[in-house]
Design a protein around this motif. Sequence first.
Motif, PDB file in Angstrom:
ATOM      1  N   UNK A  44       0.838  -1.216   0.000  1.00 38.92           N
ATOM      2  CA  UNK A  44       0.000   0.000   0.000  1.00 38.92           C
ATOM      3  C   UNK A  44       0.864   1.254   0.000  1.00 38.92           C
ATOM      4  N   UNK A  45       2.042   1.195   0.644  1.00 40.38           N
ATOM      5  CA  UNK A  45       2.952   2.338   0.587  1.00 40.38           C
ATOM      6  C   UNK A  45       3.474   2.553  -0.829  1.00 40.38           C
ATOM      7  N   UNK A  47       2.176   1.660  -3.619  1.00 40.27           N
ATOM      8  CA  UNK A  47       1.125   2.137  -4.516  1.00 40.27           C
ATOM      9  C   UNK A  47       0.903   3.639  -4.335  1.00 40.27           C
ATOM     10  N   UNK A  48       0.914   4.090  -3.092  1.00 43.02           N
ATOM     11  CA  UNK A  48       0.742   5.521  -2.836  1.00 43.02           C
ATOM     12  C   UNK A  48       1.832   6.319  -3.538  1.00 43.02           C
ATOM     13  N   UNK A  49       3.085   5.891  -3.359  1.00 40.73           N
ATOM     14  CA  UNK A  49       4.180   6.668  -3.919  1.00 40.73           C
ATOM     15  C   UNK A  49       4.245   6.527  -5.448  1.00 40.73           C
ATOM     16  N   UNK A  51       1.847   6.187  -7.503  1.00 40.20           N
ATOM     17  CA  UNK A  51       0.784   6.904  -8.202  1.00 40.20           C
ATOM     18  C   UNK A  51       0.780   8.397  -7.904  1.00 40.20           C
ATOM     19  N   UNK A  52       1.613   8.833  -6.976  1.00 39.86           N
ATOM     20  CA  UNK A  52       1.622  10.257  -6.629  1.00 39.86           C
ATOM     21  C   UNK A  52       2.957  10.924  -6.930  1.00 39.86           C
TER      22      UNK A  52
ATOM     23  N   UNK B  58      -7.072   0.159   4.599  1.00 39.47           N
ATOM     24  CA  UNK B  58      -6.409   1.460   4.585  1.00 39.47           C
ATOM     25  C   UNK B  58      -7.339   2.483   3.954  1.00 39.47           C
ATOM     26  N   UNK B  60      -7.394   6.465   2.382  1.00 36.50           N
ATOM     27  CA  UNK B  60      -6.600   7.602   1.916  1.00 36.50           C
ATOM     28  C   UNK B  60      -7.552   8.779   1.736  1.00 36.50           C
ATOM     29  N   UNK B  87      -9.269   1.011   0.841  1.00 36.34           N
ATOM     30  CA  UNK B  87      -8.539  -0.118   0.250  1.00 36.34           C
ATOM     31  C   UNK B  87      -8.433  -1.290   1.217  1.00 36.34           C
ATOM     32  N   UNK B  89      -7.244  -5.136   1.800  1.00 31.71           N
ATOM     33  CA  UNK B  89      -6.265  -6.039   1.181  1.00 31.71           C
ATOM     34  C   UNK B  89      -6.302  -7.381   1.916  1.00 31.71           C
ATOM     35  N   UNK B 317       9.984  10.180   5.750  1.00 29.66           N
ATOM     36  CA  UNK B 317      10.437   9.958   4.373  1.00 29.66           C
ATOM     37  C   UNK B 317      10.494  11.293   3.653  1.00 29.66           C
ATOM     38  N   UNK B 343       2.204  15.375 -10.684  1.00 31.21           N
ATOM     39  CA  UNK B 343       3.085  14.267 -10.274  1.00 31.21           C
ATOM     40  C   UNK B 343       4.402  14.285 -11.043  1.00 31.21           C
ATOM     41  N   UNK B 379       1.078  12.505   4.399  1.00 30.11           N
ATOM     42  CA  UNK B 379       1.899  12.761   3.210  1.00 30.11           C
ATOM     43  C   UNK B 379       1.579  14.161   2.716  1.00 30.11           C
ATOM     44  N   UNK B 381       3.054  17.510   0.053  1.00 34.01           N
ATOM     45  CA  UNK B 381       3.981  17.933  -0.982  1.00 34.01           C
ATOM     46  C   UNK B 381       4.048  19.445  -1.045  1.00 34.01           C
ATOM     47  N   UNK B 385      -0.462  19.156  -2.343  1.00 34.48           N
ATOM     48  CA  UNK B 385      -1.149  17.866  -2.242  1.00 34.48           C
ATOM     49  C   UNK B 385      -0.906  17.324  -0.837  1.00 34.48           C
TER      50      UNK B 385
END
Lengths: 70, 398
Positions: A44-45, A47-49, A51-52, B58, B60, B87, B89, B317, B343, B379, B381, B385
């Motif tokens: 899931x991490x 996929x996040x990165x 796609x972004x 999860x 988002x 999501x 899984x 990160x 992106x 997260x 940016x 975002x």
Amino acid sequence: VRARVAALLAFALVAGCATVPQNRRAHFADPMMSLTGEPLDAARRQKLYDTREGAAGGDGAPAGGGCGCQ
Amino acid sequence: VTHRIVALAAALAVAAAPATTARAEGEAPAPPALSLGEADILGSIGAFHVESVTTRVTSFDQFGHGYQAQGGRTAVDPGSERATIFEPQLEVDATQGSRIKHRVLVPIDVVTNASADAIDLVTSASRHVESGAIDWTTTYKLDAASEATVAAGLHLENPFRSWHGGLGISHAFADGDTVLSATFLEAFDWFDRFDIHGGRHGRTDRSSTTGSVGLTQIVTPTTLVNLNYGVTIQRGELGNTWNSVPLTTFDRGPEDLPGERVRHALVGRLAQFLPWNGALHLYYRLYADDWGLVAHTGEIELLQRLAPIVYIGAVYRLHTQTGVDFFSVRADPGAARRTADSDLAPFEAHTLGGRIAFDVSMTSGGPRALHLEVGYDRYFRTNDLQINVVTCATGFRF
């Protein structure tokens, strides 16, 4: 960058000459020591990165596939 | 392996020959002259045993704006990238005898305001999207030091289909201290082509071919490192087809991307066990491609065991990237290549996160361990975002 990569590779290869005995590897069995983490969490991490950010692919994971926004 | 294949072929030949003859002559089939036991034929291929089942949910919650999006205050202002994604899984790990391991991953996405940055402003084609995927990886232990892996998967989504397959091999040296690996992966995507006004124009596709090599090394009894290099070559339609670009004429035109992209990535990872029952993870990734995008990603994660059954973690990160050469928020209408995709812009991205995990041994019949985990990531940016990520996992080890 190339020199640093070469140095890191050389370090890894030289380190490989000194074997760590099996009975001294207990710490690697701890889930905290997993290099890539729990697979669903890693997925899931990633996929996040992927796609972004514009820097997916190249390291064993598919670039593209999924949401179509690559 | 060769011996088993020969034995299997011999057994099949011996078993098939009398049956064929009997059918031809209208007689009852005779038993095979040579009877090999299952173990002789199949070797260590045994019963299917589920080792673990893990589920993770999860969510988002995304906010922000991007220049590829329509719906800003004017035709050339950035539009909303608001989206929420739920999501669930599923992961199942199983063994089949002593040599074969299976891992099945099934992620499902429920997306609302999907493509809010794009055609949903002019059509509701993907305002609500449900997608599913399955990824099956089988690992076969060739001998004490070598493994071969086969992976296959597909992704299904309303206007999108994707298939991928791959092969991998790894070999351990120095009593397992050093592991060399190589993987090959091919993905094929097939999806609807839209224009920036929401009109559908048939289908288009792209392929992605990835090769990578890796080295994992036990450096000390508490230190593990990994290096990986890979290259991905993509061909075909490399955009989503509906992104738009603000033009100097104060209207919008379609994105125009090259038909090929070659992407390189070099990754280094380190895991260090800490004397106070903790662990330190370091990660660095260097990325470069022939669209002019160079990215550096670094990550540090600290984990601390609080009790035998519980540990906590904190992660930071940092990702920085240059934009692609043809990124523009106000493109010339005659430009051969152009994109305003946020992106693909130059930006910095930060992730701050934390989690707590429990691993509880169970002594009664059934699962022998229970894993519970809750986490949160933020997260954000520098080009507007933000995403709040909440995740929760439950796993059973058998």
